[in-house]
Write an enzyme that holds these catalytic residues in place. Structure first.
Site, PDB file in Angstrom:
ATOM      1  N   ARG A   1      24.464  23.079 -42.854  1.00 13.15           N
ATOM      2  CA  ARG A   1      24.674  21.905 -41.994  1.00 13.15           C
ATOM      3  C   ARG A   1      23.448  21.666 -41.117  1.00 13.15           C
ATOM      4  NH1 ARG A   1      28.258  22.613 -44.958  1.00 13.15           N
ATOM      5  NH2 ARG A   1      30.507  22.340 -44.675  1.00 13.15           N
TER       6      ARG A   1
ATOM      7  N   TYR B   1      33.605  29.713 -52.861  1.00 15.41           N
ATOM      8  CA  TYR B   1      34.167  29.690 -54.188  1.00 15.41           C
ATOM      9  C   TYR B   1      34.912  28.362 -54.414  1.00 15.41           C
ATOM     10  CZ  TYR B   1      38.419  30.750 -51.474  1.00 15.41           C
ATOM     11  OH  TYR B   1      39.435  30.707 -50.562  1.00 15.41           O
TER      12      TYR B   1
ATOM     13  N   GLU C   1      29.983  25.708 -56.724  1.00 17.23           N
ATOM     14  CA  GLU C   1      30.908  26.673 -56.114  1.00 17.23           C
ATOM     15  C   GLU C   1      31.452  27.542 -57.240  1.00 17.23           C
ATOM     16  OE1 GLU C   1      31.538  27.142 -52.941  1.00 17.23           O
ATOM     17  OE2 GLU C   1      30.940  25.289 -51.936  1.00 17.23           O
TER      18      GLU C   1
ATOM     19  N   ARG D   1      28.627  35.632 -46.877  1.00 23.92           N
ATOM     20  CA  ARG D   1      29.708  36.427 -47.470  1.00 23.92           C
ATOM     21  C   ARG D   1      29.955  36.106 -48.942  1.00 23.92           C
ATOM     22  NH1 ARG D   1      34.084  33.376 -43.645  1.00 23.92           N
ATOM     23  NH2 ARG D   1      33.990  31.317 -44.604  1.00 23.92           N
TER      24      ARG D   1
ATOM     25  N   HIS E   1      26.906  28.716 -54.493  1.00 25.11           N
ATOM     26  CA  HIS E   1      27.848  29.117 -53.445  1.00 25.11           C
ATOM     27  C   HIS E   1      29.120  29.647 -54.109  1.00 25.11           C
ATOM     28  CE1 HIS E   1      26.156  27.041 -49.742  1.00 25.11           C
ATOM     29  NE2 HIS E   1      25.336  26.622 -50.701  1.00 25.11           N
TER      30      HIS E   1
HETATM   31 ZN   LIG Z   1      28.923  28.419 -49.305  1.00 20.41          ZN
END
Ligand SMILES: [Zn+2]
Length: 429
Positions: free
Chosen positions: A259, A314, A387, A188, A312
């Site tokens: 992960r 945020y 991020e 997303r 990535h």
């Molecule tokens: Zn992420």
């Protein structure tokens, strides 16, 4: 009806059909929860485990006073409110129906794309699907035959081709150190592929002003790692995060690629063994095809890998290893100096503030993430997760009109870090 009239009608019908295939998020509520101490913080972690229907969004930081956004379907609202009330947890309603907001963004994106001539991509004009990004990548070697090379490294679970672009300055040297950038590990986080595409355009189309970055280094870019999940966010469920491979639990699909990597995999502090959770680590390390592909890319370039950067969103962070432990890697100070260069460049350019440090300290423990693997196994000199800034309603969903601001600011940081990496490590490692 004229031919053009018929065509327009068909187009409108098609657009309506596409809109209705979309999970509409009708009556989904978004709350902000604010834990005030460690016990409320741990209550939140417990809720994230026990309420798979509640979608906790964005980074859960270590600081106790940081707020968390949580998205819940209508039928869960009463239980969220009563649970929070009974525990004295501060909660605030932000959005009482997500549907019109999601629809508006989707309509905006489709409208924007009607004006474009694919495979040409205007990064700033829209968000693109995995297929559109692949078509764009495939068009590059023809346009830049000496500087762009595309290779397929494997397939996603749903058999989407996973492609890698290598950018060089075309001088024919094959042993240069490598800067490796990936995007869209989490489905997303749409600004992540946009950022990867923006970097590609800077290095190819604006070669003159960036040639120092390619003098002694090749750049290897993987815009979309989690192709199935990303496609799912375009076609069905805008806020999907994980892969799309079924799990041992028939109710819950998908594993968190970040992960699932095989370095210090499987710690309960930093990942989950429960398939319904957003940070589900899988049954075994690398049991996701997309993780295998990214691992193979990392290992392929391992001997030349100077900087690994995973995009990535945020939260404005530069996150360094380790995620799995509170101890620090040997070259932590060097990696901090690289992050520092990025943060300073951004604050000078736009006043944007980044926090940086080890993932474990700055954010929260993570186990089995890609940056830990890049440093711990794949021989990267510097490994980092970036991020990118938040946008839109839930942080993951900036409007098209905000792409330019985010990616141009972020490029200032990435460029400054690349300059610092090259200055520090040169062509030797
Ligand atoms: Zn992420």
């Amino acid at each position: 009806m004229t031919l053009i009239g018929t065509a327009i009608l068909l187009l409108l019908l098609l657009q309506t059909a596409v809109l209705y295939a979309w999970q509409d998020y009708k009556d989904y509520h978004v709350y902000e929860l604010t834990p005030r101490d460690a016990s409320e913080q741990s209550l939140l972690r417990q809720l994230a485990r026990e309420q798979p229907q509640w979608d906790f969004l964005g980074p859960r930081r270590r600081q106790n006073d940081s707020t968390v956004r949580v998205m819940v379907p209508h039928e869960e609202v009463a239980s969220l409110v009563s649970l929070s009330d009974s525990q004295g947890l501060e909660h605030r309603l932000l959005i009482d129906d997500l549907a019109p907001l999601v629809q508006a963004q989707r309509a905006e994106n489709l409208r924007q794309k009607q004006r474009l001539q694919l495979p040409h991509i205007d990064v700033l004009a829209a968000f693109y699907t995995h297929a559109e990004i692949n078509a764009y990548l495939d068009s590059l070697p023809e346009r830049y035959p000496r500087r762009a090379q595309v290779k397929q490294f494997g397939w996603s679970y749903e058999r989407r081709p996973l492609k890698v672009l290598t950018i060089s300055n075309g001088d024919g040297r094959r042993d240069k150190p490598v800067i490796l950038i990936d995007g869209t590990v989490h489905a997303r986080e749409w600004i992540s592929p946009s950022m990867a595409l923006y970097i590609i355009q800077q290095l190819l189309e604006h070669f003159e002003e960036n040639q120092e970055l390619l003098q002694d280094y090749d750049w290897v870019i993987v815009p979309v790692v989690n192709a199935d999940g990303y496609e799912h966010t375009h076609s069905e469920s805008r806020y999907w995060r994980k892969t799309r491979k079924p799990t041992t639990d028939p109710e819950c699909v998908g594993t968190d690629i970040n992960r699932n990597f095989g370095y210090e995999w499987g710690h309960d502090e930093g990942s989950s063994s429960l398939p319904c959770e957003d940070i589900y680590r899988g049954e075994r390390p690398f049991d996701q095809p997309e993780s295998q592909v990214l691992r193979d890319i990392l290992l392929t370039y391992g001997q030349r890998l100077t900087w690994y950067l995973s995009l990535h969103s945020y939260g404005n962070y530069f996150l360094l290893p380790w995620g799995y432990t509170n101890s620090l890697p040997n070259n932590y100070e060097d990696m901090m100096a690289v992050a520092d260069a990025g943060a300073m460049a951004i604050v000078h350019a736009t006043n944007g503030i980044y926090s940086y440090g080890s993932t474990y300290y700055v954010l929260y423990p993570t186990s089995g993430d890609t940056a830990d693997y890049a440093l711990g196994v794949a021989n990267a000199t510097v490994a980092m997760t970036m991020e990118l800034p938040a946008g839109g309603f839930l942080g993951f969903d900036p409007w098209v009109s905000h792409i330019e601001g985010i990616v141009s600011e972020s490029w200032v940081g990435v460029r400054a870090m690349a300059v610092e990496v090259i200055r520090r490590y040169g062509i030797h490692r």
